[in-house]
Design an enzyme around this catalytic site. Sequence first.
Site, mmCIF file in Angstrom:
data_model
loop_
_atom_site.group_PDB
_atom_site.id
_atom_site.type_symbol
_atom_site.label_atom_id
_atom_site.label_comp_id
_atom_site.label_asym_id
_atom_site.label_seq_id
_atom_site.Cartn_x
_atom_site.Cartn_y
_atom_site.Cartn_z
ATOM 1 N N HIS A 42 0.763 -1.249 0.000
ATOM 2 C CA HIS A 42 0.000 0.000 0.000
ATOM 3 C C HIS A 42 0.795 1.302 0.000
ATOM 4 O O HIS A 42 0.186 2.360 -0.084
ATOM 5 C CB HIS A 42 -0.951 0.021 1.200
ATOM 6 C CG HIS A 42 -1.935 -1.102 1.200
ATOM 7 N ND1 HIS A 42 -2.870 -1.279 0.202
ATOM 8 C CD2 HIS A 42 -2.117 -2.120 2.075
ATOM 9 C CE1 HIS A 42 -3.597 -2.348 0.472
ATOM 10 N NE2 HIS A 42 -3.157 -2.880 1.588
ATOM 11 N N LYS A 65 -4.731 -10.487 -7.329
ATOM 12 C CA LYS A 65 -5.522 -9.785 -6.320
ATOM 13 C C LYS A 65 -6.569 -8.931 -7.035
ATOM 14 O O LYS A 65 -6.258 -8.244 -8.007
ATOM 15 C CB LYS A 65 -4.597 -8.919 -5.458
ATOM 16 C CG LYS A 65 -5.286 -8.294 -4.269
ATOM 17 C CD LYS A 65 -4.296 -7.558 -3.376
ATOM 18 C CE LYS A 65 -5.025 -6.932 -2.194
ATOM 19 N NZ LYS A 65 -4.128 -6.150 -1.354
ATOM 20 N N ASP A 66 -7.813 -8.968 -6.550
ATOM 21 C CA ASP A 66 -8.921 -8.273 -7.216
ATOM 22 C C ASP A 66 -8.732 -6.763 -7.287
ATOM 23 O O ASP A 66 -9.017 -6.143 -8.301
ATOM 24 C CB ASP A 66 -10.245 -8.553 -6.503
ATOM 25 C CG ASP A 66 -10.674 -9.996 -6.645
ATOM 26 O OD1 ASP A 66 -10.235 -10.664 -7.597
ATOM 27 O OD2 ASP A 66 -11.446 -10.465 -5.793
ATOM 28 N N GLN A 67 -8.298 -6.179 -6.180
ATOM 29 C CA GLN A 67 -8.120 -4.724 -6.146
ATOM 30 C C GLN A 67 -7.087 -4.366 -5.089
ATOM 31 O O GLN A 67 -6.831 -5.139 -4.171
ATOM 32 C CB GLN A 67 -9.433 -4.010 -5.871
ATOM 33 C CG GLN A 67 -10.079 -4.394 -4.569
ATOM 34 C CD GLN A 67 -11.426 -3.715 -4.388
ATOM 35 O OE1 GLN A 67 -11.889 -2.989 -5.256
ATOM 36 N NE2 GLN A 67 -12.054 -3.944 -3.255
ATOM 37 N N ASN A 68 -6.529 -3.197 -5.240
ATOM 38 C CA ASN A 68 -5.524 -2.730 -4.289
ATOM 39 C C ASN A 68 -5.422 -1.213 -4.404
ATOM 40 O O ASN A 68 -5.663 -0.639 -5.460
ATOM 41 C CB ASN A 68 -4.161 -3.362 -4.591
ATOM 42 C CG ASN A 68 -3.182 -3.153 -3.463
ATOM 43 O OD1 ASN A 68 -3.386 -3.629 -2.358
ATOM 44 N ND2 ASN A 68 -2.109 -2.431 -3.727
ATOM 45 N N THR A 69 -5.054 -0.586 -3.298
ATOM 46 C CA THR A 69 -4.852 0.861 -3.283
ATOM 47 C C THR A 69 -3.446 1.165 -2.802
ATOM 48 O O THR A 69 -3.014 0.648 -1.774
ATOM 49 C CB THR A 69 -5.879 1.543 -2.357
ATOM 50 O OG1 THR A 69 -7.190 1.245 -2.838
ATOM 51 C CG2 THR A 69 -5.678 3.048 -2.331
ATOM 52 N N HIS A 155 -2.872 -2.383 8.288
ATOM 53 C CA HIS A 155 -4.036 -2.645 7.434
ATOM 54 C C HIS A 155 -4.597 -1.329 6.907
ATOM 55 O O HIS A 155 -4.789 -0.389 7.682
ATOM 56 C CB HIS A 155 -5.102 -3.386 8.250
ATOM 57 C CG HIS A 155 -6.426 -3.498 7.573
ATOM 58 N ND1 HIS A 155 -6.631 -4.296 6.475
ATOM 59 C CD2 HIS A 155 -7.615 -2.914 7.847
ATOM 60 C CE1 HIS A 155 -7.898 -4.183 6.100
ATOM 61 N NE2 HIS A 155 -8.514 -3.357 6.912
#
EC number: 3.1.27.-
Length: 160
Positions: A42, A65-69, A155
């Site tokens: 992240h 991985k479906d999505q990440n920021t 997290h």
Amino acid sequence: MVPKLFTSQICLLLLLGLSGVGGSLHAKPRQFTRAQWFAIQHVSLNPPQCTTAMRVINNYQRRCKDQNTFLRTTFANVVNVCGNPNITCPRNRTLHNCHRSRFQVPLLHCNLTNPGAQNISNCKYADRTERRFYVVACDNRDPRDSPRYPVVPVHLDTTI
């Protein structure tokens, strides 16, 4: 009574583990602490385009991985957010170790565009940039983390 209580405690621990309270079903690689894995996933001042940036994460997890920021800031700046007042985590209301950033930061959102990819080298992502506040969960550092920061982000809960 004791065997029933013991059995109940085991069931509760299993339930918590499966629901993600104790961690994700897509757990961090063992060689990293939670803070180190948070930083890899992240934090990047200048991330490349999503398809390239996500290769590192996907290689460790052996999946797309479906999505990440990505927060376009430094790890030290995110650590400073851990010093902001505690709030209930917006996405997991049972956790109270979240902290909201005081300033908006540039973000890079990555969304998987080909979820059926059979090979992680074929994962493709759409990029979306914006400026937002963010909320992170923080914990005391792991002994393997740098002693420089006693409390570290572990997290990314949400962006606002």
